[in-house]
Design a protein around this motif. Structure first.
Motif, PDB file in Angstrom:
ATOM      1  N   GLU A 101      15.285   0.332  -6.325  1.00 34.95           N
ATOM      2  CA  GLU A 101      13.889   0.594  -6.012  1.00 34.95           C
ATOM      3  C   GLU A 101      13.251   1.471  -7.076  1.00 34.95           C
ATOM      4  OE1 GLU A 101      12.475   2.578  -2.208  1.00 34.95           O
ATOM      5  OE2 GLU A 101      12.509   0.459  -1.746  1.00 34.95           O
ATOM      6  N   PRO A 156       6.963  -0.219  -8.054  1.00 41.75           N
ATOM      7  CA  PRO A 156       5.722  -0.750  -8.611  1.00 41.75           C
ATOM      8  C   PRO A 156       4.841   0.372  -9.123  1.00 41.75           C
ATOM      9  CG  PRO A 156       5.702  -0.862  -6.208  1.00 41.75           C
ATOM     10  CD  PRO A 156       7.065  -0.411  -6.606  1.00 41.75           C
ATOM     11  N   PRO A 183      -1.644   1.715  -8.441  1.00 43.74           N
ATOM     12  CA  PRO A 183      -2.919   1.376  -9.072  1.00 43.74           C
ATOM     13  C   PRO A 183      -3.751   2.619  -9.405  1.00 43.74           C
ATOM     14  CG  PRO A 183      -2.909   0.755  -6.744  1.00 43.74           C
ATOM     15  CD  PRO A 183      -1.551   1.285  -7.057  1.00 43.74           C
ATOM     16  N   PHE A 236      -4.586   6.150  -7.531  1.00 47.92           N
ATOM     17  CA  PHE A 236      -5.122   5.716  -6.242  1.00 47.92           C
ATOM     18  C   PHE A 236      -4.759   6.706  -5.142  1.00 47.92           C
ATOM     19  CE2 PHE A 236      -4.589   3.582  -2.181  1.00 47.92           C
ATOM     20  CZ  PHE A 236      -5.749   2.839  -2.058  1.00 47.92           C
ATOM     21  N   GLN A 286      -4.933   7.300  -0.802  1.00 47.20           N
ATOM     22  CA  GLN A 286      -5.132   6.570   0.440  1.00 47.20           C
ATOM     23  C   GLN A 286      -6.589   6.659   0.879  1.00 47.20           C
ATOM     24  OE1 GLN A 286      -1.837   7.001   2.924  1.00 47.20           O
ATOM     25  NE2 GLN A 286      -2.336   5.130   3.995  1.00 47.20           N
ATOM     26  N   ASN A 287      -7.096   5.574   1.448  1.00 43.33           N
ATOM     27  CA  ASN A 287      -8.487   5.469   1.911  1.00 43.33           C
ATOM     28  C   ASN A 287      -9.502   5.216   0.800  1.00 43.33           C
ATOM     29  OD1 ASN A 287      -7.843   5.764   4.610  1.00 43.33           O
ATOM     30  ND2 ASN A 287      -7.898   7.998   4.462  1.00 43.33           N
ATOM     31  N   ASP A 288      -9.047   5.074  -0.438  1.00 43.91           N
ATOM     32  CA  ASP A 288      -9.958   4.624  -1.483  1.00 43.91           C
ATOM     33  C   ASP A 288     -10.226   3.149  -1.263  1.00 43.91           C
ATOM     34  OD1 ASP A 288      -9.989   6.987  -2.768  1.00 43.91           O
ATOM     35  OD2 ASP A 288      -8.813   6.385  -4.513  1.00 43.91           O
ATOM     36  N   TYR A 289     -11.450   2.716  -1.530  1.00 45.33           N
ATOM     37  CA  TYR A 289     -11.702   1.277  -1.585  1.00 45.33           C
ATOM     38  C   TYR A 289     -12.857   0.997  -2.518  1.00 45.33           C
ATOM     39  CZ  TYR A 289     -15.154   2.363   2.091  1.00 45.33           C
ATOM     40  OH  TYR A 289     -16.177   2.899   2.822  1.00 45.33           O
ATOM     41  N   VAL A 290     -12.948  -0.203  -3.009  1.00 46.89           N
ATOM     42  CA  VAL A 290     -13.965  -0.556  -3.991  1.00 46.89           C
ATOM     43  C   VAL A 290     -15.352  -0.403  -3.356  1.00 46.89           C
ATOM     44  CG1 VAL A 290     -14.834  -2.369  -5.519  1.00 46.89           C
ATOM     45  CG2 VAL A 290     -12.377  -2.132  -5.139  1.00 46.89           C
ATOM     46  N   PHE A 291     -16.252   0.252  -4.075  1.00 47.36           N
ATOM     47  CA  PHE A 291     -17.623   0.553  -3.667  1.00 47.36           C
ATOM     48  C   PHE A 291     -17.729   1.677  -2.630  1.00 47.36           C
ATOM     49  CE2 PHE A 291     -18.291  -3.939  -5.136  1.00 47.36           C
ATOM     50  CZ  PHE A 291     -18.752  -3.528  -6.370  1.00 47.36           C
ATOM     51  N   VAL A 299     -15.594   1.905  -8.596  1.00 42.61           N
ATOM     52  CA  VAL A 299     -16.046   0.615  -9.111  1.00 42.61           C
ATOM     53  C   VAL A 299     -14.917  -0.391  -9.267  1.00 42.61           C
ATOM     54  CG1 VAL A 299     -18.167   1.379 -10.225  1.00 42.61           C
ATOM     55  CG2 VAL A 299     -16.008   1.567 -11.455  1.00 42.61           C
ATOM     56  N   ASN A 300     -13.696   0.074  -9.271  1.00 49.94           N
ATOM     57  CA  ASN A 300     -12.568  -0.846  -9.444  1.00 49.94           C
ATOM     58  C   ASN A 300     -11.285  -0.157  -9.017  1.00 49.94           C
ATOM     59  OD1 ASN A 300     -12.192  -3.507 -10.186  1.00 49.94           O
ATOM     60  ND2 ASN A 300     -12.928  -3.173 -12.274  1.00 49.94           N
ATOM     61  N   ILE A 301     -10.334  -0.954  -8.558  1.00 52.48           N
ATOM     62  CA  ILE A 301      -8.998  -0.429  -8.282  1.00 52.48           C
ATOM     63  C   ILE A 301      -8.019  -1.473  -8.780  1.00 52.48           C
ATOM     64  CG2 ILE A 301      -7.328   0.232  -6.504  1.00 52.48           C
ATOM     65  CD1 ILE A 301      -9.706   0.969  -4.695  1.00 52.48           C
ATOM     66  N   TYR A 302      -7.224  -1.128  -9.750  1.00 51.66           N
ATOM     67  CA  TYR A 302      -6.207  -2.091 -10.182  1.00 51.66           C
ATOM     68  C   TYR A 302      -5.034  -1.413 -10.864  1.00 51.66           C
ATOM     69  CZ  TYR A 302      -8.735  -1.914 -14.701  1.00 51.66           C
ATOM     70  OH  TYR A 302      -9.359  -1.528 -15.850  1.00 51.66           O
ATOM     71  N   VAL A 303      -3.963  -2.202 -11.040  1.00 45.83           N
ATOM     72  CA  VAL A 303      -2.768  -1.707 -11.713  1.00 45.83           C
ATOM     73  C   VAL A 303      -2.916  -1.984 -13.202  1.00 45.83           C
ATOM     74  CG1 VAL A 303      -0.264  -1.895 -11.863  1.00 45.83           C
ATOM     75  CG2 VAL A 303      -1.407  -2.279  -9.681  1.00 45.83           C
TER      76      VAL A 303
END
Ligand code: ZN
Lengths: 361, 69
Positions: B7, B12, B15, B32, B34-39, B58-62
């Motif tokens: 593991e 992983p 993000p 990132f 917890q409780n973040d979300y786009v917009f 504005v964005n959430i990504y890896v």
């Protein structure tokens, strides 16, 4: 005397050897399968534990949710009989909707303190836990059956697809992390495009079907109705029903229906590649696709589709940069298409398909 | 035990959340939460440039490692 013994020995080898070789191979394959099965079990237990912990954290149940989660992990759904296929889409829809609401209701019960959008995400998490449990049970079935019957062909079948199954299991594990934290996943790219298209320009918003919203915007005096599932909870909504009701409501003003979804790439293709074509881009059991195709045909509305390529693993794990970047390019392409195909004053539907986990509104 | 060891190797990458300041438009990113979300509008963090406390996700990504060109 000695020569006769040597001959006997040679003949024995000659007759026994073929089955002996196969037995060796079988035991080797079973050992390999056993190792993978153990790993699968570890992944399953890991996901189950994460599900229980997350439900305890977010839902704050008074009782231990473990027995309920174990019950939901074995929950099943019987697809409708297809001997007489007439009306099967609506039967399937009915069964899936019932299943969905029962599942959601049960999760809400074991997570009384979760907010509405968190209940949706937790439901997804329990579904993942159930998915990996089913996968494990099937692999174990073939392993044990192969062992019991010493049937190399049974074992061979499961061993052949084992690498893909392990990849899916690993993706499930990462998906469970994403859902337990509420991170956007690759499958959400269609919704992300819809969200970016609307961002800041929304004129009106209403719910058109369960968990599905319409947002009205205007792009250079063209009216655009954006259909998507409601976020930021994990949720795919009912885009088929949503688009159908919208078309019935708008009738012949509609000039175009655009669907945007993530699609499975072929090995060797790059993630985030954008392709476009004609038709309805929606995965899943096919109900949404069927509904949009039917209503579009009735009213003679052209169907246009954008697909963003990703692997099955990428679809359910946290969104990658290349996929998130692709959303921006699709956005430009959709705008261009709308300006080209819809004249001023016309109306079009844009449906962003996918799971809304981590994507607001 | 075996899983734990693997593991760590397979862990992983979490993000990143990309924020845009509503006042001055500066972009910045952080891991990132917890409780973040786009917009989502975030009001309890400070913009690193102007100190405003109103920022939008504005964005959430890896992030991916750039392949050498
Ligand atoms: Zn600022």
């Amino acid at each position: 005397m000695i020569i006769a013994l040597v001959w006997l020995f040679m003949i024995m080898i000659f007759f026994i050897y073929p089955t002996f070789g196969q037995r060796m191979q079988l035991s080797y394959m079973l050992r390999d399968l056993e190792k993978k099965l153990n790993r699968l079990k570890l992944i399953r237990d890991d996901i189950r534990q994460r599900t229980i912990d997350t439900i305890k954290n977010i839902g704050k149940p008074e009782q231990d949710p473990t027995p309920e989660i174990d019950r939901l992990n074995e929950f099943f759904l019987i697809p409708p009989e297809s001997m007489d296929p007439y009306g099967i889409v609506y039967k399937l829809e009915h069964i899936l909707e019932t299943h969905e609401s029962v599942f959601e209701e049960d999760v809400r019960k074991i997570a009384p303190h979760a907010e509405e959008h968190q209940v949706k995400t937790l439901t997804n998490l329990v579904e993942i836990s159930r998915g990996i449990n089913t996968l494990y049970r099937i692999v174990r079935h073939f392993y044990l059956l192969g062992k019991k019957t010493s049937n190399i062909y049974l074992v061979l079948q499961i061993q052949m697809i084992m690498p893909q199954l392990m990849e899916i299991a690993e993706a499930y594990r990462q998906a469970s992390i994403a859902f337990s934290e509420g991170q956007p996943i690759g499958d959400g790219v269609g919704v992300l495009v819809a969200a970016k298209l609307v961002n800041g320009n929304e004129k009106r918003r209403y719910e058109i079907a369960k968990d599905t919203i319409v947002q009205e915007i205007e792009i250079e005096s063209r009216r655009v109705l954006v259909v998507r599932a409601m976020g930021p909870g994990g949720n795919v909504g009912r885009p088929g029903e949503g688009v159908k009701r919208l078309v019935e409501q708008e009738k012949d003003n509609l000039k175009l229906i655009v669907t945007i979804d993530a699609g499975l790439k072929l090995e060797g293709e790059e993630s985030g590649k954008i392709v476009e074509g004609i038709g309805v881009a929606i995965g899943g059991p096919g109900i949404d696709k069927y509904k949009i195709e039917e209503i579009a045909k009735q009213h003679g509305i052209p169907l246009y589709a954008f697909v963003i390529f990703e692997s099955i693993g990428e679809a359910i794990t946290p969104m990658k940069e290349s996929i998130a970047k692709a959303a921006d390019s699709v956005l430009q392409k959709v705008r261009k298409l709308l300006l080209e195909k819809v004249e001023e004053g016309g109306t079009a539907i844009v449906a962003g398909i996918g799971n809304t986990v981590g994507i607001g509104v | 035990m075996a899983l734990r060891k693997r593991e760590n190797a397979l862990k992983p990458t979490p993000p990143l959340t990309f924020l845009k300041c509503s006042e001055c438009g500066t972009d910045n990113s952080r891991p990132f939460k917890q409780n973040d979300y786009v917009f989502k509008v975030i009001e309890d963090e400070k913009c690193p440039k102007c100190g405003s406390t109103r920022m939008v996700v504005v964005n959430i990504y890896v992030p991916e490692k750039k392949q050498e060109a």
